[in-house]
Enzyme design. Structure first.
Site, PDB file in Angstrom:
ATOM      1  N   SER A 135      -3.183 -24.476  51.610  1.00 51.63           N
ATOM      2  CA  SER A 135      -3.740 -23.800  52.783  1.00 51.63           C
ATOM      3  C   SER A 135      -5.077 -23.189  52.422  1.00 51.63           C
ATOM      4  CB  SER A 135      -2.795 -22.696  53.256  1.00 51.63           C
ATOM      5  OG  SER A 135      -3.422 -21.877  54.234  1.00 51.63           O
TER       6      SER A 135
ATOM      7  N   TYR B  31       3.079 -15.817  52.007  1.00 50.33           N
ATOM      8  CA  TYR B  31       2.639 -17.201  52.215  1.00 50.33           C
ATOM      9  C   TYR B  31       1.313 -17.478  51.526  1.00 50.33           C
ATOM     10  CZ  TYR B  31       0.788 -21.298  54.658  1.00 50.33           C
ATOM     11  OH  TYR B  31       0.220 -22.516  54.956  1.00 50.33           O
TER      12      TYR B  31
END
Length: 235
Positions: A133, A155
């Site tokens: 990401s 995350y």
């Protein structure tokens, strides 16, 4: 890469499903990894081509071992399965929440990658793609790209750890001809979290970037971080 065999984890939906679709469309045999057998079978029916369902829970060593026994040969591993957890900042996230996210996004990648390394080593063109990401980029996180709120701490930090693993695997496997790279897919319309659900980003567009890395030529890059459009992402 003719007659190549690929495995995509978390491929029954979202970006993973689109990656499997594109690889199958390119003529590859594709194992569609899914925790749930029925969902995996439905995805295979919808994708078509030479796709095969594979029950695979990246957090379960027994499940991973069973999957390995079903895959005799492998050229491409796409570590796509991931979870986001809640959007909390670190002071509002307990250690157990971090563990849950890391179990899939970090430890699961190590478990799956190491389990399938024997099959990948037998390939003439082994490739590993880690779906990361852009929010895991420390450069972008400290720059103007993202608001400085510290949200999705579990995350985002898990993806930073995955980026480090990408570099380390690339270095350790270089002499065996591996190409190991990380992909920043961009915000896509998936069920990853509420922000993604509300997005209008096309998962298929991100999948194109993953497939590009999966089909790299032997003189392609390794140990690098790329955006979905092929441009480099800073660590």
């Amino acid at each position: 890469m003719d007659n190549s065999i690929a495995l995509v984890t978390g491929a029954n939906k979202g970006i993973g499903k689109e990656i499997a679709r594109l690889l199958a469309g390119a003529g590859l045999t594709v194992y569609v990894g899914s925790r749930d057998a029925a969902r995996g079978e439905r995805a295979v029916e919808e994708i078509g081509g030479d796709t095969r369902p594979l029950v695979l829970d990246v957090t379960d060593a027994v499940s991973v071992a069973a999957a390995v026994r079903q895959v005799a040969a492998l050229d491409i591993l796409v570590n796509n399965a991931g979870i986001s957890g809640e959007g909390a900042t670190p002071e509002h996230e307990d250690a157990d929440a971090f563990r849950r996210v890391y179990e899939t996004n970090v430890f699961g990648i190590v478990t799956v990658t190491n389990a399938f390394l024997p099959a990948l080593r037998r390939s003439e063109h082994p490739r590993i793609v880690n779906v990361s990401s852009g929010t895991g980029s420390l450069t972008w996180s400290t720059g103007p790209q993202f608001p400085h709120r510290g949200t999705y701490a579990a995350y985002r930090s898990s993806k930073t750890a995955l980026n480090a693993l990408t570099v380390l695997y690339a270095h350790s496997l270089a002499d065996d001809g591996f190409k190991v790279n990380a992909l920043a897919p961009g915000l896509r319309r998936t069920d990853l979290n509420a922000t993604a659900v509300a997005s209008d980003g096309d998962p298929a567009e991100a999948a194109e970037g993953a497939v590009r890395l999966a089909l790299l030529p032997d003189d392609g890059p390794s140990g690098e971080f790329f955006s979905w459009d092929g441009t480099p992402v800073p660590w």
